[in-house]
Design a protein around this motif. Structure first.
Motif, PDB file in Angstrom:
ATOM      1  N   GLY A  67       0.778  -1.230   0.000  1.00  0.00           N
ATOM      2  CA  GLY A  67       0.000   0.000   0.000  1.00  0.00           C
ATOM      3  C   GLY A  67       0.807   1.276   0.000  1.00  0.00           C
ATOM      4  N   VAL A  68       2.110   1.179  -0.215  1.00  0.00           N
ATOM      5  CA  VAL A  68       2.986   2.351  -0.200  1.00  0.00           C
ATOM      6  C   VAL A  68       2.979   3.025  -1.568  1.00  0.00           C
ATOM      7  N   ASP A  69       3.008   4.342  -1.593  1.00  0.00           N
ATOM      8  CA  ASP A  69       3.122   5.126  -2.826  1.00  0.00           C
ATOM      9  C   ASP A  69       4.587   5.088  -3.262  1.00  0.00           C
ATOM     10  N   VAL A  70       4.891   4.390  -4.351  1.00  0.00           N
ATOM     11  CA  VAL A  70       6.277   4.113  -4.752  1.00  0.00           C
ATOM     12  C   VAL A  70       6.627   4.811  -6.057  1.00  0.00           C
ATOM     13  N   THR A  71       7.796   5.469  -6.060  1.00  0.00           N
ATOM     14  CA  THR A  71       8.362   6.056  -7.274  1.00  0.00           C
ATOM     15  C   THR A  71       9.749   5.459  -7.505  1.00  0.00           C
ATOM     16  N   VAL A  72      10.002   5.025  -8.725  1.00  0.00           N
ATOM     17  CA  VAL A  72      11.302   4.450  -9.095  1.00  0.00           C
ATOM     18  C   VAL A  72      12.005   5.409 -10.052  1.00  0.00           C
ATOM     19  N   VAL A  73      13.273   5.693  -9.782  1.00  0.00           N
ATOM     20  CA  VAL A  73      14.084   6.548 -10.652  1.00  0.00           C
ATOM     21  C   VAL A  73      15.226   5.719 -11.218  1.00  0.00           C
ATOM     22  N   GLU A  74      15.341   5.677 -12.534  1.00  0.00           N
ATOM     23  CA  GLU A  74      16.371   4.885 -13.205  1.00  0.00           C
ATOM     24  C   GLU A  74      17.185   5.774 -14.145  1.00  0.00           C
ATOM     25  N   LEU A  75      18.503   5.645 -14.079  1.00  0.00           N
ATOM     26  CA  LEU A  75      19.407   6.453 -14.893  1.00  0.00           C
ATOM     27  C   LEU A  75      19.302   6.122 -16.382  1.00  0.00           C
ATOM     28  N   LEU A  76      19.097   4.852 -16.708  1.00  0.00           N
ATOM     29  CA  LEU A  76      19.095   4.403 -18.098  1.00  0.00           C
ATOM     30  C   LEU A  76      17.694   4.480 -18.711  1.00  0.00           C
ATOM     31  N   PRO A  77      17.567   4.278 -20.028  1.00  0.00           N
ATOM     32  CA  PRO A  77      16.266   4.447 -20.691  1.00  0.00           C
ATOM     33  C   PRO A  77      15.222   3.405 -20.319  1.00  0.00           C
ATOM     34  N   GLN A  78      15.641   2.238 -19.808  1.00  0.00           N
ATOM     35  CA  GLN A  78      14.668   1.211 -19.466  1.00  0.00           C
ATOM     36  C   GLN A  78      14.920   0.682 -18.062  1.00  0.00           C
ATOM     37  N   ILE A  79      13.858   0.211 -17.416  1.00  0.00           N
ATOM     38  CA  ILE A  79      14.021  -0.439 -16.124  1.00  0.00           C
ATOM     39  C   ILE A  79      14.622  -1.824 -16.342  1.00  0.00           C
TER      40      ILE A  79
ATOM     41  N   ALA B 271      16.775   9.376 -15.943  1.00  0.00           N
ATOM     42  CA  ALA B 271      16.775  10.394 -14.887  1.00  0.00           C
ATOM     43  C   ALA B 271      17.733   9.990 -13.780  1.00  0.00           C
ATOM     44  N   LYS B 272      18.164  10.979 -13.013  1.00  0.00           N
ATOM     45  CA  LYS B 272      19.061  10.697 -11.899  1.00  0.00           C
ATOM     46  C   LYS B 272      18.728  11.590 -10.714  1.00  0.00           C
TER      47      LYS B 272
ATOM     48  N   VAL C  27      12.446  12.802   3.097  1.00  0.00           N
ATOM     49  CA  VAL C  27      13.519  13.289   2.233  1.00  0.00           C
ATOM     50  C   VAL C  27      12.906  13.969   1.019  1.00  0.00           C
ATOM     51  N   THR C  28      13.654  14.895   0.447  1.00  0.00           N
ATOM     52  CA  THR C  28      13.279  15.494  -0.830  1.00  0.00           C
ATOM     53  C   THR C  28      14.402  15.218  -1.814  1.00  0.00           C
ATOM     54  N   ALA C  29      14.072  14.424  -2.827  1.00  0.00           N
ATOM     55  CA  ALA C  29      15.060  14.069  -3.839  1.00  0.00           C
ATOM     56  C   ALA C  29      14.890  14.972  -5.052  1.00  0.00           C
ATOM     57  N   HIS C  30      15.993  15.528  -5.516  1.00  0.00           N
ATOM     58  CA  HIS C  30      15.971  16.361  -6.714  1.00  0.00           C
ATOM     59  C   HIS C  30      16.291  15.466  -7.913  1.00  0.00           C
ATOM     60  N   VAL C  31      15.289  15.247  -8.752  1.00  0.00           N
ATOM     61  CA  VAL C  31      15.398  14.302  -9.862  1.00  0.00           C
ATOM     62  C   VAL C  31      15.553  15.073 -11.173  1.00  0.00           C
ATOM     63  N   GLU C  32      16.673  14.830 -11.842  1.00  0.00           N
ATOM     64  CA  GLU C  32      16.967  15.514 -13.103  1.00  0.00           C
ATOM     65  C   GLU C  32      16.744  14.569 -14.275  1.00  0.00           C
TER      66      GLU C  32
ATOM     67  N   ASP D 269      16.350  16.020 -20.218  1.00  0.00           N
ATOM     68  CA  ASP D 269      16.191  17.349 -20.808  1.00  0.00           C
ATOM     69  C   ASP D 269      16.711  18.454 -19.900  1.00  0.00           C
ATOM     70  N   GLY D 270      17.298  18.057 -18.749  1.00  0.00           N
ATOM     71  CA  GLY D 270      17.871  19.024 -17.826  1.00  0.00           C
ATOM     72  C   GLY D 270      16.906  19.556 -16.787  1.00  0.00           C
ATOM     73  N   LYS D 271      15.646  19.183 -16.883  1.00  0.00           N
ATOM     74  CA  LYS D 271      14.649  19.643 -15.925  1.00  0.00           C
ATOM     75  C   LYS D 271      14.827  18.921 -14.592  1.00  0.00           C
ATOM     76  N   VAL D 272      14.779  19.666 -13.489  1.00  0.00           N
ATOM     77  CA  VAL D 272      14.932  19.102 -12.149  1.00  0.00           C
ATOM     78  C   VAL D 272      13.614  19.232 -11.400  1.00  0.00           C
ATOM     79  N   THR D 273      13.126  18.111 -10.888  1.00  0.00           N
ATOM     80  CA  THR D 273      11.860  18.088 -10.155  1.00  0.00           C
ATOM     81  C   THR D 273      12.100  17.550  -8.745  1.00  0.00           C
ATOM     82  N   PRO D 274      11.676  18.290  -7.726  1.00  0.00           N
ATOM     83  CA  PRO D 274      11.799  17.765  -6.357  1.00  0.00           C
ATOM     84  C   PRO D 274      10.691  16.760  -6.064  1.00  0.00           C
ATOM     85  N   ILE D 275      11.067  15.621  -5.509  1.00  0.00           N
ATOM     86  CA  ILE D 275      10.094  14.588  -5.132  1.00  0.00           C
ATOM     87  C   ILE D 275      10.280  14.289  -3.650  1.00  0.00           C
ATOM     88  N   LYS D 276       9.210  14.497  -2.886  1.00  0.00           N
ATOM     89  CA  LYS D 276       9.274  14.243  -1.443  1.00  0.00           C
ATOM     90  C   LYS D 276       8.769  12.835  -1.158  1.00  0.00           C
ATOM     91  N   ALA D 277       9.460  12.140  -0.268  1.00  0.00           N
ATOM     92  CA  ALA D 277       9.049  10.793   0.137  1.00  0.00           C
ATOM     93  C   ALA D 277       9.454  10.563   1.589  1.00  0.00           C
TER      94      ALA D 277
END
Length: 481
Positions: free
Chosen positions: A211-223, A250-251, A262-267, A270-278
């Motif tokens: 039941g946890v809200d999960v976000t995965v960030v991967e550096l490469l184009p595919q998981i 993204a990284k 924590v607040t992770a800054h995900v780039e 395209d260079g856009k940085v989005t803060p994601i809180k978890a």
């Protein structure tokens, strides 16, 4: 006076303890050195306890969809975090005791402490530099302790540990490795997983089921970057259907810690940085070999990118010193370590007909929902190597057993050399594929051709029938699609 052995194995993970057992079976006087827990990371903090967690998640998912099977369960089905973790730890403790039994049964001496190679053929064992991380498994009875030990052959099987990125180092509270992720005191409401290899995706899948809200960030184009792109894309679609948020290309560039989040800054690319809180962040960006403080550098043992360099038989560049398992480099898998260790010690013992390890025939499995399994070349890799190929596919949605199970989302993919009919790759996503893959592994080891697979009788109704249908599809002969 130092006690002498034929073989000393440093590290008692799956590779180490299996190697020690095989060594003893071959009549070699054998000892194994361990500083924390018999069974190593795999048994205590990796392969086995994570599968226990994932089994709890699977049961929960089935219970929450009981109506799909014509069943009605009274009340809401919920997960008790303490009980889920306790079951996982109990499974691990049981197997830990089993390794101790196997050492005694096979007359392998257990030396408790931290080993350092002082010269070829000699180790000095001192007190462990840190306490055992699994206190419910005490030091086995009858073990030997600190001192100097000698052996003609010393096999390093010290495994690996989580890799940490600078500035995003795990702290055990807000930023977790798999150690903390495996035994939470409570489930976070939100979780960010950094890295989508097997470890990252398995924990993402588990926590989503809880039941946890999960976000995965991967550096490469595919998981799951090592997998075939088509299989990876299928798995991603199914994971997203379950509610996982996945960001690729993204990284995480920076992590800011709050009082309890924590607040992770995900780039993105395209260079856009989005803060994601978890609430919590799991760092799952790979592992690195445990090569430090072993005395390897002083002895001139060659290493490369954090791993010990060996030939196909576990030999290093220094006579009498060997390495197997994660510390000897990828693929960092328990079953690879076990087989590598057996090859190494059989070569030492002079067993005839020993073959070097063929890493191209080592299966890989990811136990998320849906499961993913593979062996051999991906379609892209086969083309990159200039292979002229045939590709077969078969959908779970056309298989009677999968439909009956309510597990009709999946795909079997096979890759053949067009000229010879050799099976060079097999890739699967769906229910129980981690059990099915071994059929193709056996086929590849036996150098089975498409003709032999087509004339193999598969039982009905089973999921395994899809394996044959995928072969038939590669040659335009599919029957049930």
């Amino acid at each position: 006076m130092a006690e002498n052995y034929d073989v000393i194995v440093v590290g008692s993970g799956p590779g180490g303890y299996v190697t020690a057992i095989r060594s003893a079976q071959l009549g070699l006087k054998t000892a194994i050195v361990e500083r924390e827990h018999l069974g190593g990371i795999c048994l205590n903090w990796g392969c086995i306890p994570t599968k226990a967690l994932l089994r709890s998640a699977e049961i929960l998912d089935h219970a929450n969809h009981a109506k799909n099977y014509g069943l009605t369960l009274e009340g809401k089905i919920t997960a008790n975090v303490k009980d889920v973790v306790a079951r996982s730890r109990g499974v691990s403790a049981r197997l830990n005791g089993g390794v101790a039994f196997l050492m005694k049964k096979n007359k392998v001496d257990v030396i408790w402490g931290e080993a350092k190679l002082t010269k070829p053929g000699e180790i000095v064992v001192g007190a462990p530099s840190k306490p055992a991380v699994q206190p419910q498994n005490p030091v086995p009875k009858g073990v030997k302790g600190e001192g100097t030990y000698t052996a003609k052959h010393i096999i390093v099987a010290t495994g690996a540990r989580p890799r940490a990125l600078p500035g995003i180092e795990p702290d055990g509270k807000l930023i977790w490795t798999y150690f903390e992720a495996m035994k939470p005191e409570e489930f976070p409401k939100s979780l960010l997983v950094m890295g989508s290899g097997a470890i990252g995706i398995e924990f993402a899948s588990f926590y989503r089921s809880m039941g946890v809200d999960v976000t995965v960030v991967e550096l490469l184009p595919q998981i799951m970057p090592v997998e075939d792109a088509e299989i990876s894309a299928f798995a991603r679609k199914q994971l997203e259907k379950r509610g996982l948020k996945i960001i690729t290309d993204a990284k995480v560039t920076k992590v800011e810690k709050g009082a309890n989040d924590v607040t992770a800054h995900v780039e993105t690319k395209d260079g856009k940085v989005t803060p994601i809180k978890a609430d919590r962040l799991i760092s799952a960006v790979g592992v690195q070999g445990n090569i430090e403080n072993l005395g390897l550098e002083a002895l001139g043992v060659k290493t490369d990118r954090g791993c010990i360099v060996t030939d196909g038989y576990g030999k290093t560049n220094v006579a009498g010193i060997y390495a197997i398992g994660d510390v000897a480099g990828p693929p960092m898998l328990a079953h690879k370590a076990e087989h590598e260790g057996v090859i190494c010690v059989e070569k030492i013992a002079g067993v005839p007909g020993v073959h070097a390890l063929d890493k191209g025939k080592i299966p890989g499995c990811t136990y998320c929902d849906p499961q993913v399994a593979s062996v051999g070349l991906t379609e892209a890799k086969a083309k990159e190597l200039g292979r002229d190929i045939r590709v077969g596919r078969y959908s779970f949605g056309a298989n009677g057993k999968a439909i009956a199970l309510g597990e009709d989302q999946g795909l079997i993919k096979t890759i053949f050399d067009k000229k010879t009919g050799e099976l060079i790759g097999a890739h699967m996503v769906g229910a129980e594929v981690t059990e099915l893959i071994q059929g193709f592994v056996v086929a590849m080891n036996l150098e089975t051709t498409e003709e032999e697979l087509m004339h193999t009788v598969f039982p009905h109704p089973t999921l395994s029938e899809m394996m044959k249908e995928s072969v038939l599809d590669a040659y335009g002969r599919v029957l049930n699609a």
